[in-house]
Design a protein around this motif. Structure first.
Motif, PDB file in Angstrom:
ATOM      1  N   GLY B 163     -35.022  30.205 -35.158  1.00 39.23           N
ATOM      2  CA  GLY B 163     -35.966  30.485 -36.224  1.00 39.23           C
ATOM      3  C   GLY B 163     -37.344  30.207 -35.700  1.00 39.23           C
ATOM      4  N   LYS B 745     -42.243  37.181 -45.516  1.00 37.07           N
ATOM      5  CA  LYS B 745     -41.668  35.870 -45.832  1.00 37.07           C
ATOM      6  C   LYS B 745     -40.351  35.756 -45.081  1.00 37.07           C
ATOM      7  N   TRP B 748     -36.301  30.646 -43.313  1.00 38.03           N
ATOM      8  CA  TRP B 748     -36.146  29.640 -42.269  1.00 38.03           C
ATOM      9  C   TRP B 748     -34.854  28.869 -42.485  1.00 38.03           C
ATOM     10  N   THR B 749     -34.620  28.490 -43.741  1.00 32.88           N
ATOM     11  CA  THR B 749     -33.354  27.856 -44.072  1.00 32.88           C
ATOM     12  C   THR B 749     -33.138  27.937 -45.585  1.00 32.88           C
ATOM     13  N   ILE B 750     -31.943  27.560 -46.004  1.00 35.80           N
ATOM     14  CA  ILE B 750     -31.636  27.477 -47.434  1.00 35.80           C
ATOM     15  C   ILE B 750     -31.109  26.075 -47.706  1.00 35.80           C
ATOM     16  N   TYR B 751     -31.663  25.410 -48.701  1.00 36.88           N
ATOM     17  CA  TYR B 751     -31.112  24.111 -49.074  1.00 36.88           C
ATOM     18  C   TYR B 751     -30.837  24.110 -50.565  1.00 36.88           C
ATOM     19  N   THR B 752     -30.114  23.108 -51.027  1.00 40.86           N
ATOM     20  CA  THR B 752     -29.768  23.047 -52.442  1.00 40.86           C
ATOM     21  C   THR B 752     -30.268  21.732 -53.012  1.00 40.86           C
ATOM     22  N   ALA B 771     -30.331  26.825 -55.409  1.00 44.11           N
ATOM     23  CA  ALA B 771     -30.522  27.016 -53.973  1.00 44.11           C
ATOM     24  C   ALA B 771     -31.952  27.481 -53.754  1.00 44.11           C
ATOM     25  N   ARG B 772     -32.588  26.965 -52.728  1.00 41.14           N
ATOM     26  CA  ARG B 772     -33.953  27.366 -52.418  1.00 41.14           C
ATOM     27  C   ARG B 772     -34.033  27.845 -50.978  1.00 41.14           C
ATOM     28  N   MET B 773     -34.784  28.914 -50.785  1.00 42.45           N
ATOM     29  CA  MET B 773     -35.000  29.442 -49.441  1.00 42.45           C
ATOM     30  C   MET B 773     -36.383  28.999 -48.983  1.00 42.45           C
ATOM     31  N   VAL B 774     -36.459  28.529 -47.741  1.00 42.45           N
ATOM     32  CA  VAL B 774     -37.723  28.020 -47.206  1.00 42.45           C
ATOM     33  C   VAL B 774     -38.339  29.062 -46.273  1.00 42.45           C
ATOM     34  N   TYR B 775     -39.638  29.304 -46.463  1.00 44.40           N
ATOM     35  CA  TYR B 775     -40.401  30.177 -45.561  1.00 44.40           C
ATOM     36  C   TYR B 775     -41.413  29.326 -44.841  1.00 44.40           C
ATOM     37  N   LEU B 776     -41.601  29.567 -43.566  1.00 45.95           N
ATOM     38  CA  LEU B 776     -42.574  28.717 -42.858  1.00 45.95           C
ATOM     39  C   LEU B 776     -43.986  29.271 -42.877  1.00 45.95           C
TER      40      LEU B 776
END
Lengths: 271, 789
Positions: B163, B745, B748-752, B771-776
């Protein structure tokens, strides 16, 4: 280390943005979850049966009623449980667990049998709690009026290898930092003298503070670490790959059967 | 048995060749090829005798040696980006000939079209190898305007990243710890600054970076997947000069010059970020400071025509301070001392002494919960490499390397008497690492060239130390130590040894195209103790031990190489298959810090990787650049993980496309673009949730069973160099550009987490999850000013 990961994630959060997404996933079939605790105090034993739900579901987790539940000890004595509220089972006759005793849990649901075994752990109790004002927090409290620290005093027995689970309550509400913090420790790096160790939350004047200490087995300690990793995982970038939490239950259910002597300390915050 | 037969026949082959070579009088022509403007040695420059098409290439130190029958020759010396030079020479005795080439300025670039060296990719036996001149790296658009060797490596065929914003790279399905990164021959253990946003290599001091993905010569070993060899400049041997730059992230400066003209020179380069100047004064980030710095220094001394000495050192560090209460820092220190000696015109020797250290520290300054935690690993090694130019057809390379390693996984020291902690040390580990190698580069005929050899490695896990026996070694829940053995200093705990055969072949179809084949076995005896996709700096390494077998990989690669339009275009297609055994992984939810029973967390298994790599590079003209495409698979099969089923590796990405272009408009303006597309990385997603004691846990079914959405990004850059003022040495240039030009966008990862509003307040009764998706990075413009004098 947990703290470092948390700091790391917050640093990442500074340079990133995130948004809620719907996961396009194949939801799993429901599985049985067993949450069971035996202590040395009558009235502090329970077995809770629930099931998994689809990820992100709005409904509450379903409780499992009509199960046959019992706990037996190494002497062959069987304590039968009865369902007091839906999915929540308590001993028919209250009993006090014995430190060092091996306990076996039996649960029968829909013709399936689940068992688990655990040895009740014990350590000497903690000495006392005291209360102190934190001037820095008082100057700029995160929550209105809450700037008192509760300090813990006690001895950690150095000659044995011990594992602990702590629970902190404020006015009978368990503190979990929004469901993310679990206070499970081993004693690898701990010294023998615990003096004025602040509890991880602030209290307001006249709050009731309670601390519960559960000595646990290594396996239970790892269960709680697994649970913490499971909850606080970043998706496997800087943390390990997300994974299921281990269990000591045989038969295909998830969850844990814990046996601990329970040590409680309480104080009222009276500055 | 078969393997041995092949080796034996190859050995015979070169003995026959050697015998033949002695029939007529032969003399050796040797020397260094240098950059005439700075005196800097040119690596992999070429010398060619056109009538017999005999030739030689300079080594890592700019040295070449060519043995020819007595006679008169017209020799051409060439190097990409330099004017070719032709010398007539009468060879009647062993002769030393040092030449200096003149850099081709922009105006002269068209002249270079006759450059024969551009055919190198087709002619050399080596495959799966890409050299990146630093000038090319500097022209690429980059994050915050910092030219970055590692980020450029990540765009090459066969290389994937986990990534953006990470310095980990994955070569042909191998994991991030399977790359050996050498800076002037010293290994660098952690190549990242700011958790990987930038790499530790300051572009201003680097001369060349070369990545070996396969067909790795017997000279190198120790890691399964790749070798990245970064070479620094020697410093201007003719006159003092300097350069510097100021960007939005960091400032840097370099000075260099002769100590004794043409005999000895030095170079010193430094770089420091200055984000802390903002953060220290920011209300929101009160007391938080993030700093990184690098210092490179090198001196070299040409004592005589036969002896050269180099001393090269690097030190870099990241320091993160939080609110004066908590600090973490980490960094590498490397030193290498090298002595090049010519025993004769045909026998080149290089003796290297190396020291490398990686360490990290965490400090909590609280009186009760305060501690200092330090961990490090160190190695000291001695390397003797010999090159013998037997005859124009055969070059022999052989040598020895010995390494002493010390691993310190962690020591905790309490802050003071009030601390709840006690001084605790995780057991140190020690190892001795030896390797003997011999290999040959062998031109069998005009069409067929071979490169073959073998490396024999011996690894000893040594004391002092205590090794525990467990009732169930793989059980990290109920640990039962049944016995233990105490070892004294240098007592051998366990030894491992492996022959590592290496083979490469090149067959010229005609002048412009060739077929290549390579096989290598690699063995890795040290293991990174980190279970994250992107290694974090708080990770140490572990030697192979009674509980950790060496990792092994066998790789076979075939390739087709072709140059087009008089070497203007260079094309290659390579296919590879790599099978690795005893690849190190970790049990689910492994605890890798301060765990005295860490061996119970290790799991080892197999990995299988294969792929096809296409690469087209345009080397000449105003428009230059490359297109690289890779189709690949990487799968892991580790008992105990993913319910014993195979699963995609963390960095398994089916398609990878990179386009990097650079256009020189008029010698003053230069514009560049870089486009990246990659299949999303695999990710493990929850397929259910449940409650335990009020906590909301995720239920998972399959490791890496899902993928993030595809990744793509366009970066643009422009560099302006004002017209040079004749007679003045001062030059400067301005670079500006934008990273992620169309503001994609990129996930980068997905966390909960428990469902929350944007201010972090729990929504509802705290029993719902999201669940949330992270963009750097969104579109990030940058500006850099560079100067030199």
């Amino acid at each position: 280390m947990k703290n470092i990961i948390i700091i790391l994630l917050s640093v990442i959060a500074l340079s990133s943005c995130d948004e809620v997404i719907e996961l396009d996933i194949q939801q799993a079939e429901p599985r049985l979850i067993i949450e069971a605790l035996v202590t040395n105090q009558p009235g502090r034993q329970y077995v809770q049966l629930t099931r998994t739900i689809p990820f992100g579901a709005k409904e509450k987790v379903p409780t499992v009623s009509g199960a046959s539940v019992s706990v037996s000890d190494a002497h062959g004595q069987v304590m039968d449980y009865t369902e007091s509220t839906p999915g929540y089972y308590v001993p028919v006759e209250a009993f006090a667990g014995t430190p060092g005793m091996t306990y076996t849990l039996h649960v029968e649901v829909d013709g399936q049998t689940y068992t688990a075994e655990e040895v009740m752990q014990d350590v000497p109790p903690l000495d006392s709690l005291s209360v102190r004002e934190d001037p820095e927090e008082k100057a700029d409290p995160e929550e209105e009026g809450r700037f008192y620290e509760v300090l813990i005093y006690g001895k950690e027995p150095q000659e044995t290898e011990n594992f602990y689970l702590f629970k902190f309550y404020r006015n009978d509400t368990l503190f979990t930092n929004d469901g993310s913090w679990i206070f499970a420790y081993d004693d690898t790096i701990l010294g023998g003298n615990i003096q004025a160790l602040p509890a991880p939350l602030y209290y307001a004047a006249s709050d009731k503070a309670r601390l519960e200490m559960y000595p646990i087995t290594r396996q239970a300690y790892r269960y709680y670490l697994d649970l913490s990793s499971n909850i606080n995982n970043d998706g496997g970038m800087f943390s390990g790959q997300p994974a299921n939490v281990r269990t000591n239950i045989e038969g295909g259910a998830l969850g844990y059967f814990q046996a601990s002597v329970l040590h409680t300390l309480e104080t009222e915050v009276n500055p | 048995m078969k393997k041995r037969a092949i080796l034996a026949s190859l050995l015979c082959l070169f003995i026959i060749q050697a015998g033949r070579a002695q029939n007529e009088p032969q003399y050796t022509l040797s020397g260094y090829i240098k950059d005439g403007s700075s005196g800097e040695e040119l690596l992999y420059a070429n010398v060619l005798e056109p009538t017999t098409s005999a030739g030689a290439t300079t080594n890592l130190y700019g040295f070449y040696s060519l043995t020819l029958p007595a006679g008169q020759y017209e020799l051409t010396f060439t190097y990409l980006g330099f004017q070719s030079l032709t010398r007539t020479i009468t060879l009647s005795a062993d002769t030393e000939l040092n030449v200096e080439l003149t850099p081709s300025s922009a105006v002269l670039q068209e002249v270079v079209v006759t450059d024969k060296a551009a055919n190198e990719s087709v002619k050399q036996v080596a495959m799966s190898r890409i050299a990146l001149p630093i000038e090319d790296i500097k022209k690429m658009p980059s994050l915050m305007g910092e030219p970055d060797v590692i980020k450029t490596i990540q765009t090459l065929p066969g290389v994937t990243s986990a990534g953006e914003g990470t310095s980990a790279f994955f070569v042909r399905g191998g994991s991030a710890d399977q790359n050996l990164v050498l800076l002037d021959e010293a290994p660098v253990y952690d190549v990242s600054h700011l958790f990987g946003l930038f790499s530790v290599f300051n572009a201003d001091i680097i001369k060349n970076a070369e990545l070996y993905k396969g067909g790795i010569p017997s000279k190198y070993g120790g890691r399964l997947s790749s070798l990245l060899e970064v070479t620094t400049r020697d410093g201007n041997a003719k006159q003092f000069s300097g350069s510097g730059g100021i960007g939005i992230l960091a400032a840097k400066g370099t000075i260099e010059g002769p100590i004794v003209k043409d005999k000895a020179s030095f170079i010193l380069a430094g770089r420091r970020s200055y984000a802390d100047l903002y953060t220290r004064n920011s209300e929101q980030l009160d007391g938080t400071a993030v700093i990184f710095h690098d210092l490179n220094a090198k001196v070299n001394w040409k004592a005589s025509n036969k002896d050269r000495f180099f001393l090269s050192a690097y030190s870099g560090r990241d320091i993160w301070q939080f609110d004066d209460a908590f600090q973490m820092d980490w960094g590498n220190t490397t030193t290498s001392f090298r002595w090049n000696h010519l025993f004769s015109e045909r026998l080149f020797s290089n003796l290297t002494l190396i020291y490398s250290d990686f360490d990290y520290a965490l400090q909590d300054k609280d009186a009760v919960q305060g501690f200092e935690w330090v961990a490090n690993q160190r190695e000291a090694s001695l390397k003797q490499d010999m090159t013998f130019f037997l005859n124009p057809d055969i070059t022999l390379k052989f040598g020895y390397q010995g390494i002493y390693r010390r691993f310190t996984p962690g020591t905790i020291t309490p802050n003071g008497g009030d601390s709840i902690y006690e001084t605790t040390e995780m057991q140190k580990q020690f190892a001795l690492d030896h390797a003997l190698y011999a290999g040959a580069e062998h031109q069998v005929s005009d069409r067929l060239s071979l490169e073959y050899g073998v490396r024999y490695s011996l690894f000893q896990n040594i004391g002092e130390g205590t090794v525990y026996d467990y009732a169930e070694p793989g059980n990290n829940g109920n640990i039962e130590v049944v016995d233990s053995t105490v070892y004294g200093n240098f007592d051998i705990i366990k030894s491992f040894q492996n022959p590592e055969p290496r083979f490469g072949a090149r067959f010229m179809i005609d002048d412009r195209q060739s077929l290549k084949l390579s096989y290598n076995r690699m063995v890795q005896y040290v293991h990174l103790v980190s279970n994250s996709t992107v290694p974090i700096p708080f990770a140490t390494w572990s030697p192979s031990s009674p509980y950790l077998d060496p990792q092994r990989a066998d790789q076979l690669a075939v390739g087709y190489f072709r140059n087009l339009q008089d070497n203007t275009y260079e094309f290659s297609a390579e296919a590879y298959y790599k099978k690795s055994t005893d690849v190190t992984d970790f049990v689910d939810n492994a605890q890798l810090f301060f765990n005295p029973h860490i061996v119970t967390e290790f799991r080892q298994g197999e990995s299988e990787a294969y792929g096809l790599e296409l690469f087209l590079r345009k080397n000449k003209g105003s428009l230059r650049g490359f297109v690289s495409y890779t189709w690949s698979r990487a799968e892991m099969d580790v008992p105990g993980l993913n319910a014993d089923r195979p699963f995609p590796a963390n960095h398994d990405r089916r398609h990878n496309l990179n386009v990097a272009m650079n256009y020189d408009i008029n010698g003053r303006w230069n514009v560049g673009a870089n486009f990246t597309y990659a299949t999303g990385r695999p990710i493990t997603l929850p397929v259910g949730q449940y409650e335990f004691d009020g906590y909301l846990a995720n239920y998972y079914s399959e490791r890496n069973g899902y993928r993030l959405p595809d990744f793509h990004r366009l970066d643009l850059s422009a560099t302006y160099e004002p017209k040079k003022n004749e007679g003045r040495r001062w030059n400067n240039s301005f670079s500006f550009g934008v990273y992620n030009a169309y503001n994609r966008k990129n996930p980068w990862t997905i966390y909960t987490q428990t469902k929350q509003d944007d201010d972090g307040n729990i929504i509802g009764d705290g029993t719902e999850k999201e669940a949330r998706m992270v963009y750097l990075f969104g579109a990030m413009p940058y500006f850099t000013w560079n100067f030199n004098f």
